[in-house]
Design an enzyme around this catalytic site. Structure first.
Site, PDB file in Angstrom:
ATOM      1  N   PRO A  32       7.232  -6.242   0.191  1.00  0.00           N
ATOM      2  CA  PRO A  32       7.184  -5.588   1.297  1.00  0.00           C
ATOM      3  C   PRO A  32       6.170  -4.479   1.218  1.00  0.00           C
ATOM      4  CG  PRO A  32       9.194  -5.012   0.393  1.00  0.00           C
ATOM      5  CD  PRO A  32       8.588  -6.240  -0.371  1.00  0.00           C
TER       6      PRO A  32
ATOM      7  N   CYS B  11     -19.054  12.441  14.408  1.00  0.00           N
ATOM      8  CA  CYS B  11     -20.245  12.478  15.709  1.00  0.00           C
ATOM      9  C   CYS B  11     -20.520  11.047  16.068  1.00  0.00           C
ATOM     10  CB  CYS B  11     -21.500  12.934  15.166  1.00  0.00           C
ATOM     11  SG  CYS B  11     -21.288  14.909  14.661  1.00  0.00           S
TER      12      CYS B  11
HETATM   13  C1  PLP Z   1      -1.018  -6.444   1.738  1.00  0.00           C
HETATM   14  C2  PLP Z   1      -0.069  -7.418   0.883  1.00  0.00           C
HETATM   15  C3  PLP Z   1       1.331  -7.180   1.017  1.00  0.00           C
HETATM   16  C4  PLP Z   1       2.035  -6.225   1.859  1.00  0.00           C
HETATM   17  O1  PLP Z   1       2.316  -7.055   3.034  1.00  0.00           O
HETATM   18  P1  PLP Z   1       2.966  -6.379   4.204  1.00  0.00           P
HETATM   19  O2  PLP Z   1       2.652  -7.162   5.433  1.00  0.00           O
HETATM   20  O3  PLP Z   1       2.510  -4.768   4.362  1.00  0.00           O
HETATM   21  O4  PLP Z   1       4.395  -6.278   4.002  1.00  0.00           O
HETATM   22  C5  PLP Z   1       2.201  -8.031  -0.123  1.00  0.00           C
HETATM   23  N1  PLP Z   1       1.568  -8.731  -0.865  1.00  0.00           N
HETATM   24  C6  PLP Z   1       0.318  -9.133  -1.051  1.00  0.00           C
HETATM   25  C7  PLP Z   1      -0.375  -9.859  -1.862  1.00  0.00           C
HETATM   26  C8  PLP Z   1      -0.669  -8.189  -0.206  1.00  0.00           C
HETATM   27  O5  PLP Z   1      -2.116  -8.312  -0.042  1.00  0.00           O
END
Ligand code: PLP
Length: 404
Positions: free
Chosen positions: A273, A341
């Site tokens: 997460p 700008c």
């Molecule tokens: C960006 C990412 C996450 C986090 O995803 P969320 O949708 O923000 O929870 C987890 N794992 C990987 C591999 C990611 O690229």
């Protein structure tokens, strides 16, 4: 080993003591008076609360905070205090967790495409679990094979998420058996599968389908002799409220729990997460620095904008809850513009606002994820300062790093 660019103590909790969102107008004014504007106020209590809520909704799942949406040392320290795990994707993120003295066993590296230097930086820190999604990438681990365990990232097609993360990365499900054989021939240990169902998912349907399909692939892989398959990484995607409310996390996770319960035995389940933990913790505070009436419309110019914290409107396709602290007076549709700008630097075109004065404050809620992380210093205008509040004393000393 890279040295911290500079070392300093981050801002301490303001004199007002513990603040509880949505903060009182006087609290926000006191923060700006003390720390300047623009600010990205990050509430560590909320970071802890979000982590605990997801932990409760997904019992038995190891939560690896993905640093990408808010790669901040205080957030890392706060989550370390909760016993969290971490998900890294770059050498700069390795530096961040190392500086926070996170145990490397609690970290995985999940970028599917890596340079050998990226792999070495993570290995030197002590990370062992990496992600790959094709034979080239598996081949990059041959020279490190004694020390490395690999998760195969699988793409399960388009989802109902705001940000699709299966287009750029992940092998087709049908390619998994062959990749397992390729890895075995190379002597690289594949210990499991991973996927990302897309960020800000509208429903858990994609997670549920991907979990079931992964379970089938793990069973088939084990039957084909790949006895090391012991991990399923269900990625991120857990949604939060913006202008449109999201499904509550307990409701979102209930079908995911059911899908996990139907998996083959002896699997460690992990999740990555990012947004869910970071977004609700962040409050963007900016100041009206100028006014104009153009074509009969009221414009207010802020010290933060699209090239700053509101970059999430572009990169992350999010629409934030924006309001003025001043509430008195008749509201008229008004334009909020950023400080650069460039004419694309307009935050919102028709926000009903009371008449504002120069110096009035504008607040954006739930802006902790993919906002300051995507901000730039375009026009050589400094991005909003990240101001952690409600920290625990144990997290007092934090080293500030620059990306590399
Ligand atoms: C960006 C990412 C996450 C986090 O995803 P969320 O949708 O923000 O929870 C987890 N794992 C990987 C591999 C990611 O690229």
């Amino acid at each position: 080993m890279p040295k911290p660019a500079k070392s300093m103590l981050s801002a301490e909790t303001p004199a007002t003591g513990r603040l509880h969102a949505p903060y009182a107008r006087a609290d926000i004014e006191a923060l700006v008076a003390r720390h300047g504007s623009p600010l990205m106020v990050v509430d560590c209590d909320r970071i802890r609360g979000q982590y605990r809520a997801l932990k409760a909704a997904l019992p038995g799942v190891d939560l690896h905070y993905a640093l990408k949406p808010l790669p901040d040392p205080v957030v890392v320290a706060t989550l370390k205090g909760e016993g969290a795990f971490f998900d890294l994707a770059s050498s700069g993120e390795v530096d961040l967790v190392r500086a926070a003295q996170v145990a490397p066993e609690r970290c995985i590296h999940t970028h599917p495409i890596k340079r050998d230097g990226d792999i070495r930086d993570a290995l030197r820190f002590g990370v062992r679990i990496f992600v790959a999604d094709n034979a080239d990438e598996i081949g990059k681990f041959i020279r490190h094979r004694k020390r490395v365990e690999v998760l195969l990232r699988v793409a399960f097609g388009t989802s109902d998420a705001v940000c699709d993360l299966s287009k750029k990365f992940g092998c087709e499900p049908a390619a998994v058996p062959a990749l397992l054989r390729v890895a075995a021939q190379m002597g690289v240990r594949v210990v499991g599968l991973s996927f990302h169902a897309g960020s800000q998912a509208a429903s858990p349907d994609m997670h549920v389908r991907a979990i079931a399909a992964s379970g089938g692939m793990i069973e088939a892989g084990r039957a084909a002799g790949h006895a090391d398959l012991a991990v399923l990484d269900i990625g991120g995607g857990f949604p939060v409220d913006y202008l449109e409310p999201a499904m509550p996390i307990e409701e979102f996770c209930a079908p995911i729990r059911a899908a996990l319960a139907a998996l083959p035995p002896n699997l460690r389940i992990i999740a990555e997460p990012g947004r869910f933990i970071a977004a609700p913790a962040g409050t963007c505070v900016s100041t009206v620095i100028g006014r104009a009436v153009r074509d009969g419309r009221q414009w207010y110019y802020l010290d933060d904008g699209i090239y700053g914290s509101f970059s999430g409107q572009l990169f992350d396709h999010a629409r934030y809850r924006i309001e003025s602290l001043r509430t008195d007076g008749e509201r008229r549709p008004s334009v909020l513009a950023g400080p650069t700008c460039d004419s694309i630097d307009v935050v919102i075109e028709d926000l009903p606002l009371p008449p504002l004065e120069i110096g009035d404050l504008i607040v954006g809620r739930d802006m902790g994820a993919y906002c300051s992380a995507g901000a730039t210093d375009f026009n050589f205008i400094r991005r909003a300062r990240v101001l952690p509040i409600n920290r625990e004393p144990a997290d007092a000393t934090v080293v500030t790093l620059v990306p590399r």
